[in-house]
Design an enzyme around this catalytic site. Sequence first.
Site, PDB file in Angstrom:
ATOM      1  N   HIS A  97      23.976  -6.617  38.302  1.00 25.28           N
ATOM      2  CA  HIS A  97      25.424  -6.690  38.566  1.00 25.28           C
ATOM      3  C   HIS A  97      25.873  -5.705  39.636  1.00 25.28           C
ATOM      4  O   HIS A  97      26.977  -5.812  40.146  1.00 25.28           O
ATOM      5  CB  HIS A  97      26.235  -6.548  37.268  1.00 25.28           C
ATOM      6  CG  HIS A  97      26.390  -5.157  36.747  1.00 25.28           C
ATOM      7  ND1 HIS A  97      25.557  -4.595  35.802  1.00 25.28           N
ATOM      8  CD2 HIS A  97      27.293  -4.201  37.037  1.00 25.28           C
ATOM      9  CE1 HIS A  97      25.959  -3.359  35.537  1.00 25.28           C
ATOM     10  NE2 HIS A  97      27.004  -3.093  36.281  1.00 25.28           N
TER      11      HIS A  97
ATOM     12  N   ASP B 100      19.736  -8.061  33.294  1.00 24.35           N
ATOM     13  CA  ASP B 100      20.508  -7.312  34.292  1.00 24.35           C
ATOM     14  C   ASP B 100      19.640  -6.336  35.099  1.00 24.35           C
ATOM     15  O   ASP B 100      19.722  -5.125  34.903  1.00 24.35           O
ATOM     16  CB  ASP B 100      21.647  -6.576  33.556  1.00 24.35           C
ATOM     17  CG  ASP B 100      22.687  -6.011  34.510  1.00 24.35           C
ATOM     18  OD1 ASP B 100      22.666  -6.359  35.704  1.00 24.35           O
ATOM     19  OD2 ASP B 100      23.527  -5.206  34.040  1.00 24.35           O
TER      20      ASP B 100
ATOM     21  N   SER C 257      25.809   2.470  36.124  1.00 20.97           N
ATOM     22  CA  SER C 257      25.015   1.236  36.095  1.00 20.97           C
ATOM     23  C   SER C 257      23.845   1.253  37.054  1.00 20.97           C
ATOM     24  O   SER C 257      23.958   1.723  38.191  1.00 20.97           O
ATOM     25  CB  SER C 257      25.886   0.039  36.455  1.00 20.97           C
ATOM     26  OG  SER C 257      26.580  -0.383  35.328  1.00 20.97           O
TER      27      SER C 257
HETATM   28  N1  ARG Z   1      28.853  -1.501  33.874  1.00 20.41           N
HETATM   29  C1  ARG Z   1      28.944  -0.139  34.115  1.00 20.41           C
HETATM   30  C2  ARG Z   1      28.665   0.123  35.583  1.00 20.41           C
HETATM   31  O1  ARG Z   1      28.750  -0.803  36.334  1.00 20.41           O
HETATM   32  C3  ARG Z   1      28.100   0.680  33.192  1.00 20.41           C
HETATM   33  C4  ARG Z   1      28.612   0.566  31.837  1.00 20.41           C
HETATM   34  C5  ARG Z   1      27.839   1.375  30.890  1.00 20.41           C
HETATM   35  N2  ARG Z   1      28.670   1.545  29.772  1.00 20.41           N
HETATM   36  C6  ARG Z   1      28.339   2.181  28.659  1.00 20.41           C
HETATM   37  N3  ARG Z   1      29.243   2.310  27.742  1.00 20.41           N
HETATM   38  N4  ARG Z   1      27.147   2.673  28.509  1.00 20.41           N
HETATM   39  O2  ARG Z   1      28.534   1.218  36.041  1.00 20.41           O
END
Ligand code: ARG
Length: 364
Positions: free
Chosen positions: A82, A135, A227
């Site tokens: 992503h 992912d 992420s």
């Molecule tokens: N989707 C987030 C990003 O793009 C990371 C999310 C991780 N969240 C968590 N609660 N561990 O950076």
Amino acid sequence: MKTRATTVLLVALGIAFAGNTVSAGANGLSGGAEPASASPYVVGGNDTTAAEHPWQVLITNNDKPWCGGVLVHPMVILTAAHCVVAGNGIPWETNAAFNFKAYIGRTLVGEGGQELDWGSSSGEPTYSASTETNDWGFVSLASPTSAPTLKIAGPKERFLWEPGAVTVVSGFGRTTETSGASTTLQEVTVPIISDTGCGAYADFFNPASMLCAGYLEGGKDACNGDSGGPLSGAADLGVRRLVGLVSTGEGCARPNYPGIYTRVADPAISARIQQQVKAIEDENHFPAAYRGISIVGSGAKPIGCSSATKASTRATKLVAAKKRALKAARKSAKHHRIKAAKKRLNKAKGNLRKAKAKAKEVCS
Ligand code: ARG
């Protein structure tokens, strides 16, 4: 077809990070940030340095922090799908509104380290933005870096990500659900949680490609902006291995919503990633010295195994020595000497049994 609208939305809202948030809509792009209560959702980590995480990559978009990544090969960054592709699988970078750069060796978000020579990015083709499964993705570099790489835990290194195993996640992501990027690289220690015990995610948590880590009581977690960054574990003799990539979560550090990571060390996934890296090496015509590189580890043992093995080897030698001593005593035909030598041999044998059992326990 979704890309254009999404881009406009991202730009219009000034969203700084790649978004993969459970509560986000089908395209997972809300960027996260709707705290359910007034608690301070501090991620609960501490400042760390690039020296401690020399494979940590920072990906920026239009010079703003966007995602983490991990150097697994001198010419390949592993990150979350992503971070590099839209829900339809098309790389963000094909849209002019996106302008990615990657840095390694940074302790501070805006300076230091080296810029990596960004070539192109790609996402795992089966990545699903709606289920947030599979992912993972890649950035292929146009020239190699000499920075240290981190290998993915191998099939025989399962101990590194068994439930309860201690792992560390790092990144420049938010230190609270609503804050901006951290100015200093953060790290936080999180235990691996079993597939069936991953808080309140219910069916959303798919153990085929997800790994759960964190605390059911909340307080310590990765967050948006982290992420694609590494979740790693320590093995014996200072060896570290990659066991997960920051992928998603409901908010950050909320009770009953631990972090969800991409299950990269699952043998089915690590084999696939290795194949994909091989394909990247070939398709991008990497120099010969950067072909056929193994990115999956082997031979790492649990902490304490090496010293327990040494102790058992020493105990084996001691038994042999006591056997020789007994032989000598028998030659002397002195009853008291024989008796004492037998006693010492039995003691050495007892110690050897214990040392062997201990080594078996620590090393498996
Ligand atoms: N989707 C987030 C990003 O793009 C990371 C999310 C991780 N969240 C968590 N609660 N561990 O950076």
